[in-house]
Design an enzyme around this catalytic site. Structure first.
Site, mmCIF file in Angstrom:
data_model
loop_
_atom_site.group_PDB
_atom_site.id
_atom_site.type_symbol
_atom_site.label_atom_id
_atom_site.label_comp_id
_atom_site.label_asym_id
_atom_site.label_seq_id
_atom_site.Cartn_x
_atom_site.Cartn_y
_atom_site.Cartn_z
ATOM 1 N N GLN A 127 31.936 47.026 44.630
ATOM 2 C CA GLN A 127 32.344 47.086 42.988
ATOM 3 C C GLN A 127 31.454 47.182 42.221
ATOM 4 O OE1 GLN A 127 33.685 43.047 41.573
ATOM 5 N NE2 GLN A 127 35.690 44.064 40.662
ATOM 6 N N SER A 130 29.001 44.494 37.419
ATOM 7 C CA SER A 130 28.151 43.676 36.800
ATOM 8 C C SER A 130 26.790 44.518 36.613
ATOM 9 C CB SER A 130 27.813 42.447 37.398
ATOM 10 O OG SER A 130 29.218 41.532 37.761
ATOM 11 N N SER A 163 28.746 43.184 45.756
ATOM 12 C CA SER A 163 28.862 42.818 47.198
ATOM 13 C C SER A 163 28.977 44.004 48.238
ATOM 14 C CB SER A 163 29.932 41.800 47.175
ATOM 15 O OG SER A 163 29.805 40.716 46.397
ATOM 16 N N GLU A 246 41.704 40.697 41.527
ATOM 17 C CA GLU A 246 40.440 39.747 42.082
ATOM 18 C C GLU A 246 40.785 38.139 41.711
ATOM 19 O OE1 GLU A 246 36.708 40.901 40.696
ATOM 20 O OE2 GLU A 246 35.710 39.607 42.170
ATOM 21 N N SER A 362 33.393 33.410 35.537
ATOM 22 C CA SER A 362 32.789 32.132 35.813
ATOM 23 C C SER A 362 33.964 31.369 35.245
ATOM 24 C CB SER A 362 31.699 31.910 35.031
ATOM 25 O OG SER A 362 31.934 31.759 33.652
ATOM 26 N N GLU A 364 33.570 28.890 32.973
ATOM 27 C CA GLU A 364 33.672 28.823 31.574
ATOM 28 C C GLU A 364 34.599 29.859 31.163
ATOM 29 O OE1 GLU A 364 30.821 28.593 33.291
ATOM 30 O OE2 GLU A 364 30.337 26.380 33.165
#
Ligand SMILES: Cc1cc2nc3c(=O)[nH]c(=O)nc-3n(C[C@H](O)[C@H](O)[C@H](O)COP(=O)(O)OP(=O)(O)OC[C@H]3O[C@@H](n4cnc5c(N)ncnc54)[C@H](O)[C@@H]3O)c2cc1C
Length: 385
Positions: A127, A130, A163, A246, A362, A364
């Site tokens: 993927q 990011s 990854s 995901e 994340s 948060e």
């Protein structure tokens, strides 16, 4: 017990019988969501065995080579593989992220080219979302795909935390195609062969010494019209569809925690620590929370409509990844100083569990999603989009 319960029990029994009888490829271990570099060949062989025996693509529709299993059956599979320290397939990105997205947005040609070969273990995916300056704020990503005169695009940019990139055959790439457009129309989504000229993969060594992540550099990479998934400008929608899947998959990892706790109890007895009141209290608390989470997961996926309850699954992803970290920390309490030097599996689990509360959004950010989309609280201030 729901009316589907006997069906799930039968599925579980057949899965358990097959998993007990199968002769595993040499070197197969439970590598988690993504194989490390050295696991890749055996991961492909394992995926091929799953495909041949009808256990690949559990969630995918039968017409696309999958098994069309219910969410409860998928949960049973996750538990039975965990019980035997087996991975669920090549990688989460390949079988759980790519498949549903190509089924939802792909052309018939893309579906033919990618779905079954991935289920057979011939294709592994990574993927490419990011970037160094864009993780939680994915809309801030800068990789550009500029349209060329003869059709297609040229892509330039830098991705990170990809990854499985060193051995992946294809990347799931989101890139800016219209920088002037608002977020909804700014991006397009591409299925890009990782061996294409201009792509350089630089592996990163993780905290636990394994190589799973990479940086990926794109330098004038040619993207063909047939690489586009969905329409030009539809990339944000495709990426969000994939992120939703995901979060469901990552929440499902909680199904493996009860097995880890059982292993720990055995180890505590072996080490003479099972009578320690603090350990007993911590262990029991974690087991109770794991069970509650398991039931919450069931409630989220075994709905009257058969469609998962995404609101509840957001809560499961948040709770499951925090719990995973606390379970990862417990072996240290059991083994004390012997922990780091002793069973390498435990130390690795504790270290890799740090990433659980970051991957796929994340903690948060997950809290923001729950407060805004589930509880309907006011949105946090955002920049112009
Ligand atoms: C195990 C693992 C596997 C991964 N695999 C992949 C992969 O295959 N492909 C891929 O593209 N990416 C992958 N990632 C990257 C992952 O998606 C990002 O790490 C994640 O989205 C967070 O982005 P960041 O690291 O840039 O942190 P940042 O976004 O910079 O966040 C830094 C800190 O700020 C906090 N924060 C950020 N925004 C807010 C906000 N609005 N409110 C409150 N707090 C905030 C975050 O919670 C975090 O604590 C993986 C990460 C992990 C850990």
């Amino acid at each position: 017990m729901t009316t589907a319960a006997p069906q799930v029990a039968g599925f579980r029994q057949r899965a358990a019988a097959w998993l007990d009888a199968v002769i595993r490829p040499a070197g197969l271990r439970d590598y988690g969501a993504t194989p490390a570099v050295q696991d890749a060949p055996v991961a492909r062989a394992w995926q091929r065995m799953l495909f041949d025996a009808g256990w690949a693509g559990l969630s995918w529709p039968v017409e696309h080579g999958g098994r069309g299993a219910s969410a409860a059956e998928q949960a049973a599979w996750a538990e039975e593989t965990a019980r035997r320290n087996l991975p669920r397939g090549t990688s989460l990105t390949s079988t759980e992220l790519m498949g549903p997205s190509v089924i939802a947005y792909g052309t018939a040609q893309q579906q033919r080219a990618f779905l079954e070969p991935t289920l057979r273990g011939e294709l592994i995916w990574c993927q490419l979302f990011s970037e160094p300056g864009a993780g939680s704020d994915l809309a801030g990503l800068r990789t550009r795909a500029v349209a060329t005169e003869g059709g297609g695009w040229l892509a330039d940019g830098r991705k990170v935390w990809s990854s499985g990139a060193p051995f992946a055959d294809y990347g799931l790439l989101i890139a800016v195609t219209n920088p002037e457009a608002p977020t909804a129309g700014r991006f397009s989504f591409f299925l890009v062969p990782m061996r294409r000229p201009g792509i350089e993969v630089r592996p990163l060594v993780q905290l636990d010494g394994q190589v799973k992540f990479s940086e990926v550099f794109l330098d004038n990479v040619r993207l063909e019209p047939g690489d586009l998934l969905g329409e030009v400008g539809q990339g944000w929608e495709v990426a969000n569809h994939m992120l939703g899947v995901e979060r469901l998959a990552l929440g499902g990892h909680a199904l493996r925690l009860e097995e880890e706790l059982r292993e720990l109890a055995t180890a505590a007895t072996r080490l003479g620590r099972s009578g320690d009141p603090v350990f007993r209290q911590d262990w029991t608390r974690l087991l109770t929370e794991t069970r509650v989470l398991r039931w919450t997961f069931s409630r989220a996926v075994e709905t009257p409509t058969g469609k998962p309850d995404n609101r509840l699954l957001s809560v499961v992803k948040l709770a499951a990844t925090q719990l995973e970290q606390r379970v990862g920390d417990l072996p240290e309490a059991v083994a004390g100083p012997a922990f780091a030097a002793g069973d390498a599996g435990w130390a690795a689990r504790a270290l890799t569990s740090r990433g659980a509360t970051i991957a796929g959004g994340s903690t948060e950010v997950q809290r923001n999603i729950i407060s805004e989309r589930v509880l309907g609280l006011p949105r946090e201030p955002r920049g112009a989009s």
